[in-house]
Design a protein around this motif. Structure first.
Motif: not given
Length: 319
Positions: A46-50, A54-59, A152-154, A265-270
């Protein structure tokens, strides 16, 4: 100008926490352990977003843009684009991609690592590290820098934080882009590192690996990275005096200090790739120095550590 901050640290040295906090800056993007992205994709980690990487929108956006540069989508075949060797020792922690990291390939990685160590430690300055580097190593560095730029561009941000921790790669990245790359050498009391690793590695091996890692880091950083472009920071100083440490780092990077560094912040997404599983449990903030080694290491184990790594530990100021 874009900046690429690369963290050199031993395993269990605090790089996950430090990279997470540094990535809170409005201009910064913490990518986690970039060198391990192929393995993370292959094993569905997983990404740290959970979400799985491969399913993370950012990545997903990063990989789509990156494919246009390297002519291949990492999600189709994670190992098609070389980002550098990131082998896992079966005596270490973390999942191993056993289909990819066969004995033969592990041996090839060890040989490449040995040759690369010779280059970073002994290449004549008149020749330069760029010319002394193996073609595969140079390719991995170029691909990594392209991935930084794509991310960085994204994101629209200006500073990449990479917590891959590999000292040889730090030297190559710096030599490739000295105007952009900055190196943070993060240290931690080796007894704390050994105590953390003893659950899957014997104390003598852990102590030897810790000492070797930092001796190599010091030698090659001294050789290739000017003092103005590298900064040593102790984990203990960072967790004890986080604001002062972050103000010093901000000044060094020529960025404005922000109180956001220390807001959890609990709601923070990285979107950090890889790293200590604690990356999912950082909403509690910085908890202070972890000195459980004082209870978890026996007197005999402390003596073993002192014999193998005590001199280096004391050189870092740990008594």
């Amino acid at each position: 100008m874009q900046k690429f901050v690369y963290i050199v640290s031993s395993p269990h040295g605090g790089s996950t926490l430090f990279s997470h906090v540094l990535g809170k800056h409005p201009q910064a993007l913490n990518l986690g352990e970039v060198s391990f992205i192929p393995k993370l994709l292959a094993l569905g980690e997983p990404c740290s977003c959970g979400l799985a990487l491969r399913d993370c929108d950012f990545w997903g956006s990063v990989f789509a843009e990156y494919a246009a540069i390297v002519d291949y989508d990492l999600r189709r075949d994670p190992y098609k684009v070389f980002l550098g060797d990131a082998p896992k020792d079966k005596r270490g922690a973390g999942l191993i991609d056993t289909q990819q990291q066969t004995r033969l390939r592990f041996l090839a990685m060890k040989v490449r690592g040995a040759l690369d160590t010779l280059a970073v430690l002994h290449a004549p300055r008149s020749l330069g590290l760029k010319k002394a580097a193996l073609p595969s190593v140079a390719r991995g560095v170029a691909n990594t820098l392209s991935l930084y730029e794509t991310a960085l561009a994204v994101s629209g941000q200006q500073i990449v934080v990479d917590a891959s921790k590999m000292p040889r790669k730090a030297a190559h990245l710096y030599v490739a882009r000295p105007e952009q790359v900055r190196i943070v050498h993060l240290t931690r009391d080796g007894r704390g590192v050994v105590a953390s690793r003893k659950k899957y590695m014997d104390v003598s091996h852990a102590a030897e690996r810790w000492a070797h890692y930092h001796r190599l880091s010091l030698r090659l950083l001294d050789r290739w990275v000017p003092e103005a472009h590298r900064k040593r920071l102790s984990y203990e100083e960072f967790v004890t005096r986080p604001e002062a440490s972050l103000r010093s780092i901000s000044d060094w990077l020529d960025i404005e200090y922000t109180d956001q560094f220390l807001v959890f912040d609990n709601a923070e997404k990285s979107h950090a790739a890889g790293g200590n599983p604690a990356r999912f449990e950082l909403d509690g903030g910085i908890r202070g120095v972890d000195e459980r080694w004082r209870e978890s290491l026996t007197a005999e184990e402390i003596s073993t550590f002192d014999t193998l790594a005590g001199a280096q530990n004391r050189a870092f100021g740990y008594e």
